[in-house]
Design a protein around this motif. Sequence first.
Motif, PDB file in Angstrom:
ATOM      1  N   VAL A  43      10.021   6.189  -9.328  1.00  0.00           N
ATOM      2  CA  VAL A  43      11.466   6.118  -9.064  1.00  0.00           C
ATOM      3  C   VAL A  43      12.219   6.677 -10.265  1.00  0.00           C
ATOM      4  CG1 VAL A  43      13.407   4.566  -8.566  1.00  0.00           C
ATOM      5  CG2 VAL A  43      11.158   4.035  -7.715  1.00  0.00           C
ATOM      6  N   ASN A  44      13.308   7.406  -9.947  1.00  0.00           N
ATOM      7  CA  ASN A  44      14.207   7.843 -11.018  1.00  0.00           C
ATOM      8  C   ASN A  44      15.075   6.668 -11.466  1.00  0.00           C
ATOM      9  OD1 ASN A  44      15.611   9.693 -12.730  1.00  0.00           O
ATOM     10  ND2 ASN A  44      17.333   9.544 -11.305  1.00  0.00           N
ATOM     11  N   HIS A  45      15.014   6.340 -12.755  1.00  0.00           N
ATOM     12  CA  HIS A  45      15.861   5.283 -13.324  1.00  0.00           C
ATOM     13  C   HIS A  45      17.047   5.969 -13.986  1.00  0.00           C
ATOM     14  CE1 HIS A  45      13.010   1.689 -13.157  1.00  0.00           C
ATOM     15  NE2 HIS A  45      12.377   2.681 -12.542  1.00  0.00           N
ATOM     16  N   ASP A  46      18.188   5.841 -13.363  1.00  0.00           N
ATOM     17  CA  ASP A  46      19.366   6.625 -13.742  1.00  0.00           C
ATOM     18  C   ASP A  46      19.972   6.187 -15.076  1.00  0.00           C
ATOM     19  OD1 ASP A  46      21.684   8.378 -13.203  1.00  0.00           O
ATOM     20  OD2 ASP A  46      22.757   6.465 -13.070  1.00  0.00           O
ATOM     21  N   GLY A  47      20.357   7.183 -15.873  1.00  0.00           N
ATOM     22  CA  GLY A  47      21.004   6.883 -17.152  1.00  0.00           C
ATOM     23  C   GLY A  47      22.466   7.280 -17.180  1.00  0.00           C
ATOM     24  N   LEU A  87       6.886   2.707  -9.451  1.00  0.00           N
ATOM     25  CA  LEU A  87       7.657   1.680  -8.734  1.00  0.00           C
ATOM     26  C   LEU A  87       6.979   0.304  -8.846  1.00  0.00           C
ATOM     27  CD1 LEU A  87       9.111   2.508  -5.231  1.00  0.00           C
ATOM     28  CD2 LEU A  87       8.665   0.188  -5.941  1.00  0.00           C
ATOM     29  N   VAL A  88       5.676   0.348  -8.999  1.00  0.00           N
ATOM     30  CA  VAL A  88       4.917  -0.900  -9.188  1.00  0.00           C
ATOM     31  C   VAL A  88       4.227  -0.791 -10.543  1.00  0.00           C
ATOM     32  CG1 VAL A  88       3.187  -2.441  -8.209  1.00  0.00           C
ATOM     33  CG2 VAL A  88       4.418  -0.834  -6.720  1.00  0.00           C
ATOM     34  N   CYS A  89       4.541  -1.707 -11.432  1.00  0.00           N
ATOM     35  CA  CYS A  89       3.952  -1.647 -12.779  1.00  0.00           C
ATOM     36  C   CYS A  89       3.103  -2.882 -13.039  1.00  0.00           C
ATOM     37  CB  CYS A  89       5.063  -1.559 -13.833  1.00  0.00           C
ATOM     38  SG  CYS A  89       5.872   0.043 -13.835  1.00  0.00           S
ATOM     39  N   ARG A  90       2.112  -2.685 -13.902  1.00  0.00           N
ATOM     40  CA  ARG A  90       1.260  -3.804 -14.308  1.00  0.00           C
ATOM     41  C   ARG A  90       1.738  -4.299 -15.666  1.00  0.00           C
ATOM     42  NH1 ARG A  90      -3.220  -5.623 -12.141  1.00  0.00           N
ATOM     43  NH2 ARG A  90      -3.485  -3.851 -10.750  1.00  0.00           N
ATOM     44  N   HIS A  91       1.966  -5.589 -15.762  1.00  0.00           N
ATOM     45  CA  HIS A  91       2.447  -6.163 -17.018  1.00  0.00           C
ATOM     46  C   HIS A  91       1.383  -5.960 -18.096  1.00  0.00           C
ATOM     47  CE1 HIS A  91       3.943  -9.041 -19.933  1.00  0.00           C
ATOM     48  NE2 HIS A  91       5.072  -9.118 -19.236  1.00  0.00           N
ATOM     49  N   PRO A  92       1.725  -5.344 -19.224  1.00  0.00           N
ATOM     50  CA  PRO A  92       0.692  -5.016 -20.205  1.00  0.00           C
ATOM     51  C   PRO A  92       0.047  -6.233 -20.857  1.00  0.00           C
ATOM     52  CG  PRO A  92       2.888  -4.506 -21.057  1.00  0.00           C
ATOM     53  CD  PRO A  92       3.062  -4.887 -19.620  1.00  0.00           C
ATOM     54  N   GLU A  93       0.677  -7.403 -20.764  1.00  0.00           N
ATOM     55  CA  GLU A  93       0.090  -8.586 -21.410  1.00  0.00           C
ATOM     56  C   GLU A  93      -0.549  -9.548 -20.407  1.00  0.00           C
ATOM     57  OE1 GLU A  93       2.210  -9.893 -25.142  1.00  0.00           O
ATOM     58  OE2 GLU A  93       3.834  -8.842 -24.106  1.00  0.00           O
ATOM     59  N   THR A  94       0.072  -9.729 -19.247  1.00  0.00           N
ATOM     60  CA  THR A  94      -0.495 -10.679 -18.276  1.00  0.00           C
ATOM     61  C   THR A  94      -1.384  -9.988 -17.254  1.00  0.00           C
ATOM     62  OG1 THR A  94       1.329 -10.435 -16.697  1.00  0.00           O
ATOM     63  CG2 THR A  94       1.601 -12.088 -18.440  1.00  0.00           C
ATOM     64  N   ALA A 127       4.179  -6.046 -10.747  1.00  0.00           N
ATOM     65  CA  ALA A 127       5.575  -6.391 -10.438  1.00  0.00           C
ATOM     66  C   ALA A 127       6.309  -5.131  -9.996  1.00  0.00           C
ATOM     67  CB  ALA A 127       6.258  -6.980 -11.672  1.00  0.00           C
ATOM     68  N   LEU A 128       7.331  -5.317  -9.157  1.00  0.00           N
ATOM     69  CA  LEU A 128       8.220  -4.197  -8.832  1.00  0.00           C
ATOM     70  C   LEU A 128       8.968  -3.804 -10.103  1.00  0.00           C
ATOM     71  CD1 LEU A 128       9.756  -5.457  -5.467  1.00  0.00           C
ATOM     72  CD2 LEU A 128       8.253  -3.465  -5.759  1.00  0.00           C
ATOM     73  N   TYR A 129       9.161  -2.506 -10.288  1.00  0.00           N
ATOM     74  CA  TYR A 129       9.940  -2.045 -11.444  1.00  0.00           C
ATOM     75  C   TYR A 129      11.009  -1.093 -10.916  1.00  0.00           C
ATOM     76  CZ  TYR A 129      11.038  -0.748 -16.215  1.00  0.00           C
ATOM     77  OH  TYR A 129      11.684  -0.554 -17.409  1.00  0.00           O
ATOM     78  N   LEU A 130      12.216  -1.628 -10.732  1.00  0.00           N
ATOM     79  CA  LEU A 130      13.243  -0.900  -9.979  1.00  0.00           C
ATOM     80  C   LEU A 130      14.379  -0.365 -10.827  1.00  0.00           C
ATOM     81  CD1 LEU A 130      13.455  -3.308  -6.898  1.00  0.00           C
ATOM     82  CD2 LEU A 130      12.265  -1.112  -7.056  1.00  0.00           C
ATOM     83  N   GLY A 131      14.674  -0.966 -11.949  1.00  0.00           N
ATOM     84  CA  GLY A 131      15.747  -0.474 -12.816  1.00  0.00           C
ATOM     85  C   GLY A 131      17.120  -0.838 -12.306  1.00  0.00           C
ATOM     86  N   ALA A 141       0.843  -1.212   0.000  1.00  0.00           N
ATOM     87  CA  ALA A 141       0.000   0.000   0.000  1.00  0.00           C
ATOM     88  C   ALA A 141       0.874   1.257   0.000  1.00  0.00           C
ATOM     89  CB  ALA A 141      -0.923  -0.015   1.207  1.00  0.00           C
ATOM     90  N   ARG A 142       2.001   1.172   0.725  1.00  0.00           N
ATOM     91  CA  ARG A 142       2.909   2.329   0.800  1.00  0.00           C
ATOM     92  C   ARG A 142       3.570   2.613  -0.551  1.00  0.00           C
ATOM     93  NH1 ARG A 142       8.002   1.954   4.790  1.00  0.00           N
ATOM     94  NH2 ARG A 142       8.780   4.074   4.514  1.00  0.00           N
ATOM     95  N   LEU A 143       3.822   1.571  -1.325  1.00  0.00           N
ATOM     96  CA  LEU A 143       4.595   1.731  -2.566  1.00  0.00           C
ATOM     97  C   LEU A 143       3.738   2.141  -3.770  1.00  0.00           C
ATOM     98  CD1 LEU A 143       7.068  -1.286  -2.372  1.00  0.00           C
ATOM     99  CD2 LEU A 143       7.301   1.015  -1.446  1.00  0.00           C
ATOM    100  N   ARG A 144       2.448   1.782  -3.716  1.00  0.00           N
ATOM    101  CA  ARG A 144       1.579   2.116  -4.862  1.00  0.00           C
ATOM    102  C   ARG A 144       1.543   3.625  -5.053  1.00  0.00           C
ATOM    103  NH1 ARG A 144      -1.849  -2.465  -3.765  1.00  0.00           N
ATOM    104  NH2 ARG A 144      -1.567  -3.879  -5.549  1.00  0.00           N
TER     105      ARG A 144
END
Length: 291
Positions: free
Chosen positions: A166-170, A198-205, A209-213, A159-162
């Motif tokens: 997050v900055n994904h550094d380049g 930070l939490v993404c929904r898989h576009p096909e399934t 999932a966590l999306y952290l980079g 609940a806290r993370l939804r």
Amino acid sequence: MPLDHASQLRVVPTGAAVGASVPGLDLRQVNDTLFTAIYEAWLTHSVLIFPGQRLAHEDLIAFSRRFGELDHAPVQENGRRFVEGLPEIYIVSNVLGPDGQPIGSLGAGEASWHTDMSYLPQPPKASLLYAAEIPHEGGDTWFAGMHAAWQALPASMQARLRGLRVNHDGTYNSGGFLRAGVVPTDDPRDSPGTLHPLVCRHPETGREALYLGRRRNAWIEGMELGKSDALLDEIWAEATASRHVYRHRWGKGDLVLWDNRNTMHRRDPFDPAARRVMYRTQVKGSAPPMA
Ligand code: SIN
């Protein structure tokens, strides 16, 4: 042994949170029915291993293209760009060419946990890595399942993370090398990159999932840096816990396909005197990562 899609495909799960081996296929001879079965297995297991392949660059590109349009390979650390005439192929290697320059990226050191090119607004959905030459030991690649890691978090943490981004550094690649043309910085609040949920929904399934980079220069948007670091460290500890991880020991000729939308990977170092030559393609994402 499980058989999928009208017995077209043998799929042998690794037993870890992600990954399955698909033996006995020649990826140069894949018809539409077989490809449909491969795609379904990929969505189920996130990482597929096809042992014993003999792929020319053109074969790797042709199989990869079945998953969608391919990205052009990113610039290597030394500013070099592509395999001549084949802009889709990226080389991961410690080998030096006749001019004394590395023929590929990442050297022989460790590559830290990451998701491929998540510093871009629309990162690739899939990566395919083909082992042309491998060292006797070392250089194993580890895959962590971000759906399993998300599910393992307590509901209060979920609940806290939804809603957080997050900055994904380049600035740096997973080998710790500065990307070509980028000014070095270690302040994640103004490092170049892209903010993703930070939490993404898989576009096909449809699965979350966590999306952290990557951890270096990561920062939770709007959060005081120390608090962001503490929260990220807690999440990363779960994300990379051994219960969510599959370790791949490469065989020459392995083609490994992974889903960048719900996995991360890292690589062990290996003897710099040994040769490791891997060829990679990446399939364009269909949309930016979304909650
Ligand atoms: C990568 O991080 O894409 C390369 C992994 C490897 O060299 O095994």
